[in-house]
Design a protein around this motif. Sequence first.
Motif, PDB file in Angstrom:
ATOM      1  N   THR A  26       0.822  -1.209   0.000  1.00 57.97           N
ATOM      2  CA  THR A  26       0.000   0.000   0.000  1.00 57.97           C
ATOM      3  C   THR A  26       0.854   1.256   0.000  1.00 57.97           C
ATOM      4  O   THR A  26       0.328   2.364  -0.071  1.00 57.97           O
ATOM      5  CB  THR A  26      -0.914   0.043   1.248  1.00 57.97           C
ATOM      6  OG1 THR A  26      -0.105   0.247   2.405  1.00 57.97           O
ATOM      7  CG2 THR A  26      -1.688  -1.251   1.387  1.00 57.97           C
TER       8      THR A  26
ATOM      9  N   SER B  50      -7.699  -5.553   1.594  1.00 56.30           N
ATOM     10  CA  SER B  50      -8.730  -4.887   0.797  1.00 56.30           C
ATOM     11  C   SER B  50      -8.588  -3.377   0.919  1.00 56.30           C
ATOM     12  O   SER B  50      -7.986  -2.868   1.869  1.00 56.30           O
ATOM     13  CB  SER B  50     -10.119  -5.304   1.283  1.00 56.30           C
ATOM     14  OG  SER B  50     -10.346  -4.819   2.601  1.00 56.30           O
ATOM     15  N   GLN B  51      -9.154  -2.661  -0.054  1.00 53.21           N
ATOM     16  CA  GLN B  51      -9.112  -1.195  -0.022  1.00 53.21           C
ATOM     17  C   GLN B  51      -9.812  -0.656   1.221  1.00 53.21           C
ATOM     18  O   GLN B  51      -9.390   0.349   1.802  1.00 53.21           O
ATOM     19  CB  GLN B  51      -9.782  -0.626  -1.288  1.00 53.21           C
ATOM     20  CG  GLN B  51      -8.987  -0.845  -2.558  1.00 53.21           C
ATOM     21  CD  GLN B  51      -7.629  -0.147  -2.519  1.00 53.21           C
ATOM     22  OE1 GLN B  51      -7.528   0.992  -2.077  1.00 53.21           O
ATOM     23  NE2 GLN B  51      -6.597  -0.843  -2.958  1.00 53.21           N
ATOM     24  N   LEU B  52     -10.873  -1.324   1.656  1.00 49.62           N
ATOM     25  CA  LEU B  52     -11.608  -0.886   2.846  1.00 49.62           C
ATOM     26  C   LEU B  52     -10.729  -1.006   4.086  1.00 49.62           C
ATOM     27  O   LEU B  52     -10.696  -0.106   4.932  1.00 49.62           O
ATOM     28  CB  LEU B  52     -12.881  -1.725   3.024  1.00 49.62           C
ATOM     29  CG  LEU B  52     -13.773  -1.336   4.214  1.00 49.62           C
ATOM     30  CD1 LEU B  52     -14.260   0.102   4.058  1.00 49.62           C
ATOM     31  CD2 LEU B  52     -14.966  -2.291   4.321  1.00 49.62           C
ATOM     32  N   LYS B  53      -9.991  -2.121   4.188  1.00 48.31           N
ATOM     33  CA  LYS B  53      -9.106  -2.321   5.329  1.00 48.31           C
ATOM     34  C   LYS B  53      -7.962  -1.308   5.300  1.00 48.31           C
ATOM     35  O   LYS B  53      -7.574  -0.764   6.344  1.00 48.31           O
ATOM     36  CB  LYS B  53      -8.550  -3.746   5.325  1.00 48.31           C
ATOM     37  CG  LYS B  53      -7.647  -4.038   6.532  1.00 48.31           C
ATOM     38  CD  LYS B  53      -7.167  -5.488   6.538  1.00 48.31           C
ATOM     39  CE  LYS B  53      -8.269  -6.416   6.994  1.00 48.31           C
ATOM     40  NZ  LYS B  53      -7.761  -7.805   7.206  1.00 48.31           N
TER      41      LYS B  53
ATOM     42  N   ALA C   3      -7.994   1.733   3.990  1.00 46.21           N
ATOM     43  CA  ALA C   3      -8.541   3.032   4.392  1.00 46.21           C
ATOM     44  C   ALA C   3      -8.808   3.070   5.890  1.00 46.21           C
ATOM     45  O   ALA C   3      -8.574   4.085   6.555  1.00 46.21           O
ATOM     46  CB  ALA C   3      -9.826   3.316   3.620  1.00 46.21           C
ATOM     47  N   GLY C   4      -9.289   1.953   6.448  1.00 47.77           N
ATOM     48  CA  GLY C   4      -9.577   1.886   7.879  1.00 47.77           C
ATOM     49  C   GLY C   4      -8.320   2.036   8.715  1.00 47.77           C
ATOM     50  O   GLY C   4      -8.313   2.752   9.725  1.00 47.77           O
TER      51      GLY C   4
ATOM     52  N   VAL D  83      -5.689   9.713   3.839  1.00 50.88           N
ATOM     53  CA  VAL D  83      -6.448   8.769   3.018  1.00 50.88           C
ATOM     54  C   VAL D  83      -6.469   9.242   1.566  1.00 50.88           C
ATOM     55  O   VAL D  83      -6.254   8.460   0.633  1.00 50.88           O
ATOM     56  CB  VAL D  83      -7.888   8.594   3.560  1.00 50.88           C
ATOM     57  CG1 VAL D  83      -8.728   7.782   2.575  1.00 50.88           C
ATOM     58  CG2 VAL D  83      -7.860   7.877   4.908  1.00 50.88           C
TER      59      VAL D  83
ATOM     60  N   TYR E 213      -4.424   7.312  -1.395  1.00 54.56           N
ATOM     61  CA  TYR E 213      -5.206   6.869  -2.547  1.00 54.56           C
ATOM     62  C   TYR E 213      -4.684   7.530  -3.821  1.00 54.56           C
ATOM     63  O   TYR E 213      -4.527   6.889  -4.860  1.00 54.56           O
ATOM     64  CB  TYR E 213      -6.677   7.214  -2.351  1.00 54.56           C
ATOM     65  CG  TYR E 213      -7.518   6.909  -3.573  1.00 54.56           C
ATOM     66  CD1 TYR E 213      -7.904   5.607  -3.874  1.00 54.56           C
ATOM     67  CD2 TYR E 213      -7.910   7.936  -4.444  1.00 54.56           C
ATOM     68  CE1 TYR E 213      -8.656   5.318  -5.005  1.00 54.56           C
ATOM     69  CE2 TYR E 213      -8.652   7.662  -5.572  1.00 54.56           C
ATOM     70  CZ  TYR E 213      -9.029   6.351  -5.843  1.00 54.56           C
ATOM     71  OH  TYR E 213      -9.766   6.088  -6.974  1.00 54.56           O
TER      72      TYR E 213
END
Length: 320
Positions: free
Chosen positions: A16, A228-231, A233-234, A308, A312
Amino acid sequence: MDTTTRTSKIPSFQQTEINWDNLDKTKLYVVGAGMFSGVTVALYPVSVVKTRLQVASGEAMKRNAMATFKNILKVDGVPGLYRGFATVITGAVPTRIIFLTALETTKAASLKLVEPFKLSEPVQAAIANGLAGLSASTCSQAVFVPIDVVSQKLMVGGYSGHAKYKGGIDVARSIIKSEGVRGLYRGFGLSVMTYAPSSAVWWASYGSSQRIIWSALGHLNDEGNAPSQLKIAGVQATGGIIAGAVTSFVTTPIDTIKTRLQVMDNQNKPKTSEVVKKLIAEEGWKGFYRGLGPRFFSSSAWGTSMIVCYEYLSMFIAPY
């Protein structure tokens, strides 16, 4: 080259992170300026409330953040929450370009510097990110301080006995007329002492907390399994909140002193020691933490939104 093959032996959390040398700088600056301007629009009212809390005197000292917010809306309406915004947004683009360039180049160099010491991932990240944040903030102060001085005067114009101005140009003219160009750099030393350590603490806290969180989630040495992208970002958002909490607690006292010094009348130039003594006399040591709530919210919200968006954006514009 196939992406899976290329990253199969890299710990998943590092997949990431984007190398500065691989980024399209033009896209970063153009798209990034737009994204960060949007974040500034959303969070600027918090800065206005924080500043007014820090310079409050008399009856205004009794108001908390919400009461101050309501008072601004009552007296000036929504435009009152954006006093000085035009000045800030004008200086935001060059400031961000300087900041991001110094941040990433220093971070890359620092990581190489600490690598031979075989330190743990959180410690390496804290050192590299801390040095990067310190360098980035110090380099950007030359542009940021005059913008900060002008915008803060606009934020408190007509409030608690402070002079009211027609706009940023009016403030700049008034300062230059009475103090010369150096007046635009009032509080420069304190600003560097506030924002450079603040940036260093924020980035160090963010970098180390991210590694700790990834380790707790089992991704620190997990090769080939990209989260995952959600993880992602979290984890980034959580790291931003932690960094905001640490930074606001450590740096709010000096930020309060700096703000009071910068908004003083041009003919009244107190020394830093005099500002400190007056603050203690009026409210005791707790006075140094005036505006801590809004500063924590601003630091966490701004930092989380910024990181974030930036992470991204970095992945989005990096060539594969």
